[in-house]
Motif scaffolding. Sequence first.
Motif, mmCIF file in Angstrom:
data_model
loop_
_atom_site.group_PDB
_atom_site.id
_atom_site.type_symbol
_atom_site.label_atom_id
_atom_site.label_comp_id
_atom_site.label_asym_id
_atom_site.label_seq_id
_atom_site.Cartn_x
_atom_site.Cartn_y
_atom_site.Cartn_z
ATOM 1 N N VAL A 28 0.843 -1.191 0.000
ATOM 2 C CA VAL A 28 0.000 0.000 0.000
ATOM 3 C C VAL A 28 0.877 1.238 0.000
ATOM 4 N N GLY B 260 -5.787 5.787 1.460
ATOM 5 C CA GLY B 260 -4.815 4.738 1.753
ATOM 6 C C GLY B 260 -4.921 4.242 3.182
ATOM 7 N N SER C 54 -0.371 5.045 2.539
ATOM 8 C CA SER C 54 -1.134 4.426 3.632
ATOM 9 C C SER C 54 -1.471 5.391 4.762
ATOM 10 N N GLY D 175 -2.237 4.914 -3.713
ATOM 11 C CA GLY D 175 -2.950 5.984 -3.024
ATOM 12 C C GLY D 175 -2.107 7.224 -2.858
#
Length: 317
Positions: free
Chosen positions: A7, A15, A10, A75
């Motif tokens: 990810v 995220g 995050s 993200g």
Amino acid sequence: MKSEILVLGSTGSIGYAFTENLLSKNIPVTIIVRDVAKAKNLFQSFNHVEIIKGDVQDLNLLKQVATDKKYIFHGINYPYNEWFGNMDVVTNKIIEAANLNKAMIVFPGNVYNYGNTPLIKEDSSENPCTRKGALRVEIEKTLRDAANAGKCKVLNVCLPDFWGPNVLNEGIKPIFINALNGKAVPYSVRVDIPHQMVFTKDAAEIMVRLMQRGVQKPYENYNYGGQVHPTMKGLLNQISRLANAPKKITVYPKWLFSVLGIFMPVMKEVKEMLYLFDGTVLLDDSKVRSIFPDFKETPLYEAITETLNWFRESFKL
């Protein structure tokens, strides 16, 4: 259990919700962050998270971490005034990293691509009316071309405005901070028209479900619109009420952003997006709702209460 999911972003709005959703299901996650202390604080109540310090723009690090990953959540976001030269560049690096294992890139899209289109479907024509909208079109074309070339798979989930825990942009954060401080809550341009917004935890659940379902084509896109609020005045008043604050709203007119833009580069960039607050733009998400007929949004009362509690605890209010 080894993590198959990387990810990126995050500790940001979407995220964070995506990472939290996975961790709450005991699914291992690897994250790359610049601020390790912030990440540890956000995810302190969870196991199965591997935190790696670094910058996603470091291609060597990104490739090293992504080598064995099946999924990469993109993200990454920058302040509006830093989009150009960053958002496009980092997307190309993520594609290069995904290519190592032909990973699926999960990408939270937005409505900017479509300009002032009242109702957006998955097959609506892209018609950006802003510079940032044109850049989003370019970025998504890059992702689509990479997927079709066999470098990766792409799952693009288009979202409207979002709100929830850890959403700290200047459109959302002051609403909850002011409400908790008993002050008038701020909003831009108009509060008397319908506006579509998504609670980040609901968006995360949809994206995780779609990721786990997999894609049948190299590139797939879905809309998820969350909830349509008849007026923002109604939503803002409900936030104030649940925060035990007076029902007061301060509406910032469009001309104010022109003035602020002279001194603040990010406000100059915000100005071109005000069409989204001066009219109603809706995502048609009937496709994703038909795939998951059991899915139900978090009740609004619960979502607001949880968000207020997060801001109260995080900012010691």
